[in-house]
Structures are given as structure tokens and as C-alpha cells.
Design an enzyme around this catalytic site. Structure first.
Site, PDB file in Angstrom:
ATOM      1  N   GLU A 166     -83.105 -14.585  37.265  1.00 22.77           N
ATOM      2  CA  GLU A 166     -81.682 -14.897  37.265  1.00 22.77           C
ATOM      3  C   GLU A 166     -80.900 -13.629  36.976  1.00 22.77           C
ATOM      4  O   GLU A 166     -81.134 -12.943  35.993  1.00 22.77           O
ATOM      5  CB  GLU A 166     -81.365 -15.958  36.209  1.00 22.77           C
ATOM      6  CG  GLU A 166     -79.916 -16.404  36.241  1.00 22.77           C
ATOM      7  CD  GLU A 166     -79.652 -17.632  35.390  1.00 22.77           C
ATOM      8  OE1 GLU A 166     -78.481 -17.897  35.107  1.00 22.77           O
ATOM      9  OE2 GLU A 166     -80.617 -18.327  35.017  1.00 22.77           O
ATOM     10  N   ARG A 167     -79.981 -13.299  37.862  1.00 25.31           N
ATOM     11  CA  ARG A 167     -79.196 -12.058  37.783  1.00 25.31           C
ATOM     12  C   ARG A 167     -80.108 -10.837  37.846  1.00 25.31           C
ATOM     13  O   ARG A 167     -79.855  -9.826  37.189  1.00 25.31           O
ATOM     14  CB  ARG A 167     -78.334 -12.018  36.521  1.00 25.31           C
ATOM     15  CG  ARG A 167     -77.502 -13.250  36.280  1.00 25.31           C
ATOM     16  CD  ARG A 167     -76.602 -13.604  37.454  1.00 25.31           C
ATOM     17  NE  ARG A 167     -75.790 -14.788  37.193  1.00 25.31           N
ATOM     18  CZ  ARG A 167     -75.025 -15.376  38.112  1.00 25.31           C
ATOM     19  NH1 ARG A 167     -74.965 -14.897  39.341  1.00 25.31           N
ATOM     20  NH2 ARG A 167     -74.305 -16.439  37.815  1.00 25.31           N
ATOM     21  N   GLU A 290     -73.476 -24.299  29.293  1.00 23.12           N
ATOM     22  CA  GLU A 290     -73.599 -24.307  30.751  1.00 23.12           C
ATOM     23  C   GLU A 290     -74.622 -25.337  31.236  1.00 23.12           C
ATOM     24  O   GLU A 290     -75.413 -25.087  32.139  1.00 23.12           O
ATOM     25  CB  GLU A 290     -73.968 -22.907  31.264  1.00 23.12           C
ATOM     26  CG  GLU A 290     -72.904 -21.863  30.956  1.00 23.12           C
ATOM     27  CD  GLU A 290     -73.243 -20.499  31.519  1.00 23.12           C
ATOM     28  OE1 GLU A 290     -72.314 -19.808  31.983  1.00 23.12           O
ATOM     29  OE2 GLU A 290     -74.424 -20.119  31.484  1.00 23.12           O
ATOM     30  N   ARG A 323     -78.454 -18.295  20.485  1.00 26.17           N
ATOM     31  CA  ARG A 323     -77.344 -17.663  21.204  1.00 26.17           C
ATOM     32  C   ARG A 323     -76.024 -18.379  20.943  1.00 26.17           C
ATOM     33  O   ARG A 323     -75.957 -19.606  20.932  1.00 26.17           O
ATOM     34  CB  ARG A 323     -77.617 -17.629  22.712  1.00 26.17           C
ATOM     35  CG  ARG A 323     -78.808 -16.758  23.079  1.00 26.17           C
ATOM     36  CD  ARG A 323     -79.096 -16.798  24.565  1.00 26.17           C
ATOM     37  NE  ARG A 323     -78.305 -15.852  25.328  1.00 26.17           N
ATOM     38  CZ  ARG A 323     -77.556 -16.164  26.367  1.00 26.17           C
ATOM     39  NH1 ARG A 323     -77.427 -17.423  26.759  1.00 26.17           N
ATOM     40  NH2 ARG A 323     -76.898 -15.241  27.024  1.00 26.17           N
ATOM     41  N   ARG A 335     -61.320 -19.959  26.706  1.00 32.54           N
ATOM     42  CA  ARG A 335     -62.756 -19.710  26.540  1.00 32.54           C
ATOM     43  C   ARG A 335     -63.016 -18.550  25.580  1.00 32.54           C
ATOM     44  O   ARG A 335     -64.068 -18.483  24.939  1.00 32.54           O
ATOM     45  CB  ARG A 335     -63.363 -19.433  27.916  1.00 32.54           C
ATOM     46  CG  ARG A 335     -64.845 -19.121  27.900  1.00 32.54           C
ATOM     47  CD  ARG A 335     -65.364 -19.075  29.322  1.00 32.54           C
ATOM     48  NE  ARG A 335     -66.593 -18.310  29.444  1.00 32.54           N
ATOM     49  CZ  ARG A 335     -67.194 -18.039  30.587  1.00 32.54           C
ATOM     50  NH1 ARG A 335     -66.682 -18.482  31.720  1.00 32.54           N
ATOM     51  NH2 ARG A 335     -68.311 -17.332  30.624  1.00 32.54           N
ATOM     52  N   LYS A 359     -72.887 -12.216  22.377  1.00 30.85           N
ATOM     53  CA  LYS A 359     -72.579 -11.256  23.436  1.00 30.85           C
ATOM     54  C   LYS A 359     -71.545 -10.247  22.939  1.00 30.85           C
ATOM     55  O   LYS A 359     -70.718 -10.549  22.072  1.00 30.85           O
ATOM     56  CB  LYS A 359     -72.055 -11.976  24.675  1.00 30.85           C
ATOM     57  CG  LYS A 359     -73.125 -12.791  25.398  1.00 30.85           C
ATOM     58  CD  LYS A 359     -72.635 -13.308  26.742  1.00 30.85           C
ATOM     59  CE  LYS A 359     -73.742 -14.056  27.470  1.00 30.85           C
ATOM     60  NZ  LYS A 359     -73.358 -14.474  28.830  1.00 30.85           N
ATOM     61  N   ASP A 364     -67.956 -12.954  28.951  1.00 33.20           N
ATOM     62  CA  ASP A 364     -69.291 -12.955  29.562  1.00 33.20           C
ATOM     63  C   ASP A 364     -69.588 -11.632  30.236  1.00 33.20           C
ATOM     64  O   ASP A 364     -69.547 -11.540  31.468  1.00 33.20           O
ATOM     65  CB  ASP A 364     -69.399 -14.110  30.571  1.00 33.20           C
ATOM     66  CG  ASP A 364     -70.808 -14.270  31.138  1.00 33.20           C
ATOM     67  OD1 ASP A 364     -71.747 -13.689  30.586  1.00 33.20           O
ATOM     68  OD2 ASP A 364     -70.964 -14.991  32.143  1.00 33.20           O
ATOM     69  N   GLU A 386     -75.894  -8.770  21.770  1.00 36.19           N
ATOM     70  CA  GLU A 386     -76.491  -8.974  23.087  1.00 36.19           C
ATOM     71  C   GLU A 386     -75.691  -8.205  24.123  1.00 36.19           C
ATOM     72  O   GLU A 386     -74.519  -8.496  24.359  1.00 36.19           O
ATOM     73  CB  GLU A 386     -76.529 -10.461  23.449  1.00 36.19           C
ATOM     74  CG  GLU A 386     -77.142 -10.733  24.828  1.00 36.19           C
ATOM     75  CD  GLU A 386     -77.256 -12.221  25.147  1.00 36.19           C
ATOM     76  OE1 GLU A 386     -77.526 -13.000  24.224  1.00 36.19           O
ATOM     77  OE2 GLU A 386     -77.051 -12.590  26.315  1.00 36.19           O
ATOM     78  N   GLU A 392     -74.797  -7.671  36.404  1.00 34.07           N
ATOM     79  CA  GLU A 392     -74.277  -8.918  36.948  1.00 34.07           C
ATOM     80  C   GLU A 392     -72.821  -8.791  37.382  1.00 34.07           C
ATOM     81  O   GLU A 392     -72.417  -9.330  38.406  1.00 34.07           O
ATOM     82  CB  GLU A 392     -74.415 -10.028  35.904  1.00 34.07           C
ATOM     83  CG  GLU A 392     -73.858 -11.371  36.345  1.00 34.07           C
ATOM     84  CD  GLU A 392     -74.019 -12.449  35.288  1.00 34.07           C
ATOM     85  OE1 GLU A 392     -73.526 -13.575  35.522  1.00 34.07           O
ATOM     86  OE2 GLU A 392     -74.635 -12.178  34.230  1.00 34.07           O
TER      87      GLU A 392
END
Length: 698
Positions: A166-167, A290, A323, A335, A359, A364, A386, A392
């Protein structure tokens, strides 16, 4: 025999064309005869009395590296005794380092001594010595000493059992699950070598959107096989957890973290894991984010879920990394505030084995973000950083973007949690709040491509992350220079040119994609290319108009007290920096303010004119990058040169695509002409949108 085979495999790669496989561990013959003679005189033999696998690995790496650099064999001399003129690898509990993984490198009685309290420290010191030699530095007055500033320094792989990533933009997964545990790909060792050379001591093998399969005995045995390869390099394996595994694998009615049956299942599973992998690192968890299931599905909190796993790990050394990337679909919310609102109330309520992984920014991994307001806001809960190495939102593997300045921008930001100087870096290394557990994670950019990262220059991001995870005080330019000299060339003018190119690359990318604090306007789904006009998606916070809020008055997200008030999540000193559009630094302007198109900025231009200027200058800067790269052709391996040149050509084309798409789209709202002398785009907005649809395969 094993040592000879290792040397044969390693040295045989030196005979091939440079395809990027060796990364920064290129032990090519030193061209400077005087420097080579200096090194040869000091490295006549290697002695490593400690027989631990990690120290023996260090000795093998040193022998292979020296033989490549010096062009002649260097003997192992386990019983060196009173011999001089060699390199001694020593585990000494009295070594004067800040922690167990630190090292010292000194000259004693005409020997070079690499000393540490632990075998891992000796390994890191050995790679530091090799780095010193690779970059051509003198051995006179040699005195190197360093200790890692965070305890857990890991890569997070978003790899799936079917081999996809993924990514991932560099081929398929490194892990060949269908071959394990019977066959061990030689690349696993090379991966471990690269990480150990940077001081990375942990790797999460699977995607945070985890498959329950990794909790089965079959797959745990595969993981144990990888752990066996990594162990001599001081690297622990971790696994991402699918939270309902007790239900899907254990056949329980549910996975409620407060249910004794669930707790018992995890206790038994953890015991099984440690029976197979005695040095297992622990779990990484993405839950209730998500669409991923988690404790909230059972009316429980993040703390309830994390604490259940923490308690299961109590008898062992492993930890839980939970996370904080969570956000609900709220059309009236912001958000930006989601992680803070979910986790701040639980500060001090997490199990001592739990680290909350945050993060770097609140949204994001955008091209530029203010630091997450959670840093500095949870004094009783260890927070891990992170970062994302895989690009990405930074142009995948076709755009050259050196991420060290992005990492440093976050790490050096001041949270003011305990007054001035309470930087994000000092929060995560435990200096500010005294965290007993400290960690930094980087989402990996590796894959099966021969050069590991797709774009050769993407290797620099892996390298930079590892160096900063070890020591966040290192300057970006020093890191870039090291990588260039170890990986591409040592010709002084070329080193300077490529280092400068790397150092400018991130700001260039920002200018032609998201200048002045614009964010989240990339292509929908795949996150590639521009799509600022997106206003339809399954969730409001996946729509790009949600973020830029362009209208006839201006553009930007008002996060002050007159808007979402997200700015109030920061310390007063931070709020003061960003709370007025007139004084807010331009890189963060549209993150926090809805600014009129005609408002004059500190540059002397109106917002609209400045936006256009940034888009155009950024696109032109890519042409400048191409010229800089062309100038170093004689000093760089032809295969690597051609690969990077081709990708820069793609980047130039797509920089113009970004420029035209964003300028034409936002012009609909500003109603302003493109300022002279900037040329008008040669295509219409409709034509640009059609190109986006092709890329998105819609």
C-alpha cells in the site's frame, strides 16, 4: 566458510555496473592513494574477542568494507594480543556512552578501538567507522562518540500477504511469504545490513491495514524465519495487528478488549509468539480509523484496546504502538482536530507498555504540515513520531524530493510544552516529559526494484530517516552530503551540486504543488497529480474543497477562533506565531487563514499574484534541477545518471501539469489575470481535468 561465502557474495557485487543495489554501502576502492595508505596502515588486522553473533556480524562487515576500500585482504586476528596497527571491536560495560547502544571510536596504542557497552553498540560503531572512511575523513586525532536519542528506531512496512505494498512505488514487497520459512531470499540480509548501518533496530513487517493471517501459527513461523536473519544485525521484528483476530482466527464470539475470553486469547497468542521469536518487538495497531475495526466497535476506548495488549505483553520486553491516526466523517468538523480530541482525554490512562504513535502533522503526510498538536499535549503518555518515507503525497517515485528538511522542520518546531526549547524532537526523545519509552517510525519506501526505492534519489530519504532517528540534531545538509559521497560520487564539485539539488528539492515541490499552506488537493484515491476541484467523495474530509475552501473572496481554511479554532490546541506561544494572517509565516498561511485574493503579503505581492508566482517558479526550478543534474554526468555512474535524468524529465512535465491545473482552477474564483510576465497556460482547465481522469483511470 560462512564468512568466506559472505565476503564472496558482497565483493562480487563490486564487479557489476552500479544499478543502485548497494545503496550507501558501496565499498569501492579509494582513489586517493595517500588516504588509502593512511587507512591501510591503521587497519592491518581486525580483532573481535567477543563471540556474540552481533559482534561477529560487525567484524564481517568491517572486513568486507575494508577489503573493498583498500583493495586488499584484511585479516581477522581473534588473538591479537599485543599487536598494533589494527582495529579492535570491544564490548566494555565501562564505555562512556549515554546509553547501551552508544559507541566510542578512539586511537589507543596505535590501534583503532570501537567500544560499546553492548554488541549492538559495537555494530553501530563499526558502521560509523566505515562511514568515516567512505567519506574520506582523516584518522588523525580520531575520536567519535554517539548514542541514539530514541530507543526504538523502526521502519513500518505497509506490505500485504499477496506481495503488494500500500502506497508502494518501488515494485512488490521484499517479503516472499509463500516461500517462507523454507527459503530465505539473500536480499533479506542486505536489507538488514542497510538498516543496521543507520542504527535502525526494528521493522514492522506488515501493513497497518492488517490481515488476520499474521496471527496464525503458519505465518508466525514465517515471521520467525525473518527474525532469524535480522537478529545478528540487532533488528527486532514487529507485527501490525488486525484487532478482531480473536474472532476471525480464534473463533470467539467477538473481540471486546474487556471480555476475559478476548484477553485470554491474546495472552495465549503472545506466549506463542515469544516461544517462536524470543526477542519479538511488539505490536503496531491501527484501529477505528478509515474503516479498520477496533475497540470502539464494542463501546470501548482506544485506551481499553491498547491496555489489553499492553497487559498481554507484561511478561515480555515487547511494546504496543497504538496509532493516533483516527478521524470521523464530520462535515461540520475539522479533521485537523480529530486525533487530539480522541487521544488527549486519555493522557495518563495508557498501560506502561503502550506508546501512542502520532503522524508528524495533523492531517496526513502532506507536503508541508504544522506539527501535530498532540506533541507536547500528552505529558503522561509516551508519543512516537511517524514520518512517511514513501512519497505518497510527494510525487511517488517520479519526483525527486529530499525529505530531511521536512523531517527537521517538524522535529525542530517548538511546542512550548515546558517553555521555550520544548521542541517536538525533545518531546519524542523523552527530554521534555521524561517518557520511559521513546520511538520513531518511518513508513518504508522500499520494494523489489533492483535499486530498492524506485527513484535512486529516494534512497536518500531512507538514509536521512535512519540518521535522524539516531540523532535528530544532525543538519539536513550534512546528511545529504554523506549520502551523496557514499552513494553517487566523491568528486567535490559534483558532491556540492547534488547536495544543493537535494536541499532545494522539497521547497521546489511545495511551490509547484501546494504553496503558501495549501494542502490535500492531490489526485483522489491514488494521491497522484493535481485535483483541487474534487468536491464529491464518500466522506466530506476526502473532498479537496473541504480543505482549500476557495471562493470569490479568497482561499484557505480558517482555523482561528473565528473558524474551527484548531489553533487553540497549541500552546499560547505557538498560537501567537500563527493567529494573524498579517504575521503568520507564509508556509503556513493557508493552513490557518482564509485570505482574500487581493490581500498584500509580506513579499509585496497580492495573495493571487504570489500564488501564481510560486506555481510558475516551482515549475521552472525543476528545469534548473535538470541542468544541475546534467552538469554532474561525468562524475556519476551512467546507469544511475540516465535513470535519474529520465525521472527528472517526468517531473518537469508533471510540474507544468500541477502549475496549469491549480492556476486555472483557482483563477475561476480569484477572477484575476495571471500576473505579467508569466505566460498563460497553453491548455484549458477542461483539458487538464481530462488528463487527471486518464491518470485516475476514470
Amino acid at each position: 566458510m560462512k564468512n568466506l561465502l559472505f565476503l564472496f557474495v558482497l565483493l562480487s557485487t563490486l564487479c557489476r555496473a552500479d544499478d543502485g543495489y548497494r545503496l550507501w554501502l558501496k565499498y569501492d576502492l579509494i582513489k586517493d592513494a595517500a588516504r588509502r595508505a593512511e587507512y591501510a596502515g591503521a587497519a592491518q588486522f581486525i580483532a573481535a574477542a567477543d563471540k556474540s553473533p552481533v559482534v561477529q556480524t560487525a567484524a564481517q562487515e568491517l572486513q568486507a568494507g575494508l577489503q573493498g576500500l583498500l583493495g586488499k585482504p584484511v585479516a581477522m586476528a581473534p588473538g591479537a594480543g599485543g599487536k598494533t596497527g589494527g582495529i579492535l571491536l570491544t564490548v566494555d560495560a565501562n564505555t562512556n556512552t549515554a546509553n547501551a547502544e552508544g559507541y566510542q571510536i578512539t586511537r589507543r596504542q596505535n590501534n583503532i578501538v570501537v567500544s560499546a557497552k553492548t554488541p549492538a553498540g559495537v555494530l553501530y560503531g563499526t558502521f560509523a567507522l566505515l562511514r568515516h572512511l567512505q567519506t574520506g575523513q582523516s584518522l588523525a586525532n580520531l575520536a567519535l562518540s554517539s548514542s541514539p536519542k530514541v530507543k526504538i528506531r523502526m521502519l513500518n512496512h505497509w506490505d500485504n500477504v499477496n506481495g503488494s505494498i500500500e502506497r508502494g512505488y518501488a515494485g512488490s514487497s521484499l517479503w516472499k511469504w509463500y516461500e517462507l520459512p523454507e527459503r530465505l531470499d539473500p536480499r533479506y540480509r542486505d536489507y538488514a545490513r542497510a538498516n543496521a548501518s543507520l542504527g535502525i533496530n526494528g521493522t514492522v513487517l506488515n501493513n497497518v491495514n492488517a490481515s488476520p493471517r499474521f496471527m496464525t501459527t503458519e505465518y508466525l513461523r514465517k515471521v520467525a524465519a525473518l527474525a532469524g536473519v535480522f537478529r545478528p544485525y540487532g533488528i527486532k521484528v514487529y507485527l501490525s495487528v488486525y484487532f478482531p483476530a480473536p474472532k476471525t482466527i480464534g473463533r470467539l464470539p467477538g473481540a471486546d478488549p474487556l471480555d476475559p475470553q478476548t484477553q485470554q486469547w491474546w495472552n495465549a497468542k503472545v506466549k506463542e509468539i515469544y516461544g517462536l521469536i524470543p526477542d519479538f518487538g511488539g505490536f503496531l495497531v491501527k484501529a477505528n480509523s478509515e474503516g479498520e475495526p477496533g475497540p470502539q466497535d464494542y463501546g470501548r476506548s482506544h485506551a481499553d484496546g491498547a491496555n489489553m495488549l499492553g497487559k498481554a505483553l507484561e511478561p515480555y520486553e515487547g511494546v504496543v504502538l497504538w496509532r493516533a491516526f483516527v478521524y470521523k466523517a464530520d462535515p461540520k468538523g475539522d479533521r485537523f482536530k480529530a486525533a487530539y480530541e480522541e487521544f488527549k482525554p486519555f493522557d495518563g490512562k495508557f498501560h506502561p507498555k503502550v506508546i501512542v504513535q502520532v503522524k508528524n502533522g495533523p492531517i496526513d503526510f502532506q507536503v508541508r504540515e504544522p506539527f501535530s498538536p498532540l506533541f507536547g499535549a500528552m505529558p503522561q503518555t509516551p508519543l512516537a513520531m511517524e514520518f512517511q518515507l514513501t512519497q505518497e503525497y510527494l510525487g511517488f517515485a517520479t519526483h525527486l524530493v529530499f525529505e530531511a528538511p521536512l523531517f527537521k522542520e517538524t522535529l525542530d518546531s517548538d511546542t512550548y510544552a515546558k517553555g521555550k526549547g520544548s521542541t517536538v524532537a525533545k518531546v519524542i526523545d523523552g527530554s521534555v516529559h521524561g517518557y520511559p519509552l521513546t520511538a520513531m517510525a518511518g513508513v518504508a519506501n522500499t520494494g523489489s526494484d533492483r535499486n530498492w526505492t524506485g527513484h535512486t534519489m529516494g534512497q536518500a530519504n531512507w538514509y536521512a530517516y535512519g540518521r535522524l532517528a539516531w540523532d535528530h540534531t544532525l543538519p539536513s545538509e550534512q546528511i545529504a552530503g554523506e549520502w551523496v559521497r557514499m552513494t553517487l560520487t566523491q568528486e567535490p564539485n559534483a558532491v556540492k551540486r547534488i547536495t544543493n539539488l537535494l536541499m532545494r528539492s522539497r521547497e521546489t515541490y511545495v511551490d509547484y504543488t501546494n504553496p503558501l499552506g495549501l494542502h490535500h488537493i492531490m489526485g483522489y484515491g491514488i494521491h497522484y497529480g493535481p485535483e483541487p476541484w474534487l468536491d464529491r467523495a464518500p466522506r466530506p474530509d476526502w473532498r479537496h474543497t473541504y480543505y482549500h475552501r476557495a471562493d470569490s473572496i479568497g482561499v484557505g481554511f480558517d482555523r482561528t477562533a473565528s473558524g474551527s479554532n484548531a489553533l487553540a490546541l497549541y500552546a499560547p506561544e505557538v498560537q501567537k506565531q500563527w493567529n494573524k494572517p498579517e504575521t503568520c509565516p507564509l508556509p503556513y498561511l493557508l493552513w490557518f487563514h482564509h485570505v482574500p485574493w487581493t490581500q498584500k503579503l509580506s513579499t509585496g505581492r497580492t495573495l493571487w499574484d504570489e500564488l501564481c508566482t510560486r506555481y510558475y517558479s516551482g515549475a521552472e526550478a525543476v528545469a534548473g534541477m535538470q541542468k544541475e543534474w546534467d552538469a554532474v554526468r561525468p562524475a556519476v555512474d551512467p546507469e544511475i545518471f540516465d535513470d535519474v535524468a529520465g525521472r527528472l524529465a517526468v517531473q518537469r512535465k508533471e510540474a507544468l501539469w500541477w502549475r496549469d491545473a491549480c492556476v486555472l482552477y483557482f483563477q475561476q474564483f480569484s477572477k484575476q489575470p495571471i500576473p505579467a510576465p508569466l505566460p498563460k497556460p497553453e491548455r484549458t482547465l477542461a483539458e487538464v481535468k481530462e488528463l487527471v481522469d486518464i491518470y485516475q483511470m476514470r
